[in-house]
Design an enzyme around this catalytic site. Structure first.
Site, PDB file in Angstrom:
ATOM      1  N   GLU A 105      13.529  49.969 -14.522  1.00 51.22           N
ATOM      2  CA  GLU A 105      13.276  50.669 -13.258  1.00 51.22           C
ATOM      3  C   GLU A 105      12.594  52.020 -13.461  1.00 51.22           C
ATOM      4  OE1 GLU A 105      16.876  50.923 -10.963  1.00 51.22           O
ATOM      5  OE2 GLU A 105      17.055  48.751 -10.786  1.00 51.22           O
ATOM      6  N   GLU A 120      18.536  42.000 -12.769  1.00 50.49           N
ATOM      7  CA  GLU A 120      19.711  42.636 -12.165  1.00 50.49           C
ATOM      8  C   GLU A 120      19.808  42.196 -10.717  1.00 50.49           C
ATOM      9  OE1 GLU A 120      20.287  46.947 -12.246  1.00 50.49           O
ATOM     10  OE2 GLU A 120      19.545  47.021 -14.303  1.00 50.49           O
TER      11      GLU A 120
HETATM   12  C1  BGP Z   1      20.161  49.832 -10.964  1.00 52.01           C
HETATM   13  C2  BGP Z   1      20.254  50.383 -12.369  1.00 52.01           C
HETATM   14  C3  BGP Z   1      21.589  50.274 -12.991  1.00 52.01           C
HETATM   15  C4  BGP Z   1      22.782  50.269 -12.072  1.00 52.01           C
HETATM   16  C5  BGP Z   1      22.529  49.575 -10.736  1.00 52.01           C
HETATM   17  C6  BGP Z   1      23.566  49.823  -9.671  1.00 52.01           C
HETATM   18  O1  BGP Z   1      19.266  50.584 -10.229  1.00 52.01           O
HETATM   19  O2  BGP Z   1      19.320  49.786 -13.243  1.00 52.01           O
HETATM   20  O3  BGP Z   1      21.648  51.231 -14.006  1.00 52.01           O
HETATM   21  O4  BGP Z   1      23.432  51.454 -12.058  1.00 52.01           O
HETATM   22  O5  BGP Z   1      21.296  49.894 -10.196  1.00 52.01           O
HETATM   23  O6  BGP Z   1      23.291  50.961  -8.936  1.00 52.01           O
HETATM   24  P1  BGP Z   1      24.267  52.196  -8.833  1.00 52.01           P
HETATM   25  O7  BGP Z   1      24.852  52.400 -10.171  1.00 52.01           O
HETATM   26  O8  BGP Z   1      23.411  53.334  -8.418  1.00 52.01           O
HETATM   27  O9  BGP Z   1      25.268  51.830  -7.794  1.00 52.01           O
END
Ligand code: BGP
Length: 468
Positions: A166, A364
């Site tokens: 990302e 993801e």
């Molecule tokens: C994505 C990232 C992760 C993870 C996930 C969940 O954007 O790659 O690192 O954290 O989101 O989001 P958050 O942790 O902000 O709730």
């Protein structure tokens, strides 16, 4: 009907070094921007929990890899911490880090779990940020040298590499919307950071290919399909611009080796373009990936602005659109993100129709939920909502594949409840529950469901437990 996935489909989950390793200032690792930001502004982090305080993968890797095996993962993605491997960002390699990553990779392979390794997950070494981070081309060079060290050390066993996770997020968080260090709000600097990140990506790809290691290299992008409020031309134009700014700014260089002309013209018209040097365009062309990771959490709903932006205001992406709250949308209220399962299929369709159907996988997808202990029964979290979330997304992935999309796998965010940046442990995402105090691990119902799906390479439509 059974949702059967192609043979060899990748079932697994994703994690990252800064969110799971802990030991963040131990065994030679130096500070990242997260260690630094937490030290100076702990109140920005939920319950003042910082990056030292994770699920402890640095010490518990063997136990965690055994759990991956129990979840029937055939693949698993994590990252190598630049600040652990090369503590000053360039120069000396930390032998303790080499030993750790060798152990992790060897154990994954021994357990039949193919490692997918990412090289940057928002974790800029502080020493590099002090030079200006991605704004400085010397940091681009340093990152590429770090990547090359990783290929040299681990490329005999790691065959799936990713340059960035990302990459737009540090741009948004660090340079536009104030949710990452260095908390700058300046579009022009954000554009430089975005551009230099893709140069760094391309340079790493060049190094990888020069080594002929018989593997593949890709990038992981968070794609947020833009949906316009209506078919009104103003709404459609607004959604189109949001797509240019938030998706195509990384997708086009990653898959076509160049930026969309329309985006270049748009930013040029507002004097927001970074400086391009001789050789940059050729370098970008070399960055076309072998494999695209798609992180999908939420759609982006867009409407046109009610009035034009005031030229006296700070230049921001929102000069071109307004966010739209669609009535009746389904929300994950804990994270504040809309759940729209079909978005995952729309992404695959767009890639098939407009980007020559690249090799890709869902890298993801997931659902963070607060206070999950309330769903605990007989010692196990009954996260049926997560099972429903995954199943409904997988049904759309399945349809995309049936229609010809080259989607090779599905990785969940994440394996075990982990440290989520400023939200720390507020929302839990894992297949495995983590008790922070005791560090005890317990597989949730969703973990068992997923293990059965992976073993079966699919699931039956009517079946709530995923078992046939
Ligand atoms: C994505 C990232 C992760 C993870 C996930 C969940 O954007 O790659 O690192 O954290 O989101 O989001 P958050 O942790 O902000 O709730």
């Amino acid at each position: 009907m059974k949702y059967q996935f192609p043979q060899g489909f990748w079932w697994g989950s994703a994690s990252s070094a800064p969110q799971s390793e802990g030991a963040s200032m131990e065994d030679g690792k130096s500070a990242t921007i997260w260690d630094h930001w937490f030290a100076i502004e702990p109140a920005r982090f939920h319950q003042r929990i910082g990056p030292r305080d994770t699920s402890g993968f640095y010490r518990r890797w063997r136990e965690d890899i055994a759990l991956l095996r129990r979840l029937n993962h055939n693949t698993f993605r994590t990252s190598i911490s630049w600040a652990r491997l090369i503590p000053q960002g360039r120069g000396e390699v930390n032998p303790q880090a080499v030993a750790f990553y060798n152990n992790v990779i060897d154990e994954l392979l021994a357990q039949g779990v193919t490692p997918f390794i990412n090289l940057f997950h928002f974790d800029m070494p502080l020493a590099m940020q002090q030079l200006g981070g991605w704004e400085n081309r010397a940091v681009v060079e340093a990152y590429a040298a770090f990547a090359d060290v990783c290929f040299q050390l681990f490329g005999d066993r790691v065959k799936h590499w990713f340059t960035f996770n990302e990459p737009i997020v540090p741009v948004e968080g660090g340079y536009l919307y104030d949710f990452h260090y260095p908390n700058v709000v300046d579009f022009k600097r954000a554009a430089v950071v975005a551009f230099h990140t893709m140069l760094a990506h391309s340079l790493a790809v060049r190094h990888y290919r020069a080594r002929n290691q018989d593997g593949e290299i890709g990038i992981i992008l968070n794609l947020t399909p833009s949906y316009s409020r209506s078919s009104d031309p103003d709404d459609v134009a607004a959604a189109h611009r949001a797509d240019l700014l938030f998706n195509r700014s990384f997708l086009d260089p990653a898959l076509r080796g160049r930026y969309p002309q329309e985006l270049v013209r748009l930013l040029g018209a507002y004097g927001q373009l970074p400086t391009c040097r001789a050789g940059d365009a050729a370098l970008l062309k070399e960055g076309v990936v072998d494999l695209l990771g798609i992180n999908y959490y939420q759609p982006r709903r867009i409407k046109s602005r009610e009035s034009p932006a005031d030229p006296a205001d700070l230049f921001m992406p929102e000069w071109f659109f307004s966010p739209y709250e669609m009535p009746g949308r389904k929300m994950n209220p804990y994270r504040g993100w809309e759940i729209y399962e079909k978005g995952i299929y729309d992404i695959l369709t767009n890639l098939r129709e407009n980007y020559a159907n690249p090799r890709c996988f869902i890298s993801e997808n997931g659902m963070g939920v607060e206070d999950e202990q309330r769903f605990e029964q007989h010692g196990q979290i009954q996260d049926d909502y997560r099972i429903a979330f995954i199943r409904q997304h997988l049904q759309w992935v399945h349809r995309g594949i049936q229609e010809g999309s080259h989607c090779l796998g599905y990785h969940m965010w994440t394996f075990i409840d982990n440290w989520s940046w400023c939200n720390a442990y507020k929302n839990r995402y894992g297949f495995v529950q983590l008790d922070r105090a005791s560090q005890r691990r317990a597989i949730k119902k969703s973990g068992e469901w997923f293990a059965a799906v992976a073993a079966d390479n699919g699931f039956a439509e009517e079946d709530n437990d995923g078992r046939s």
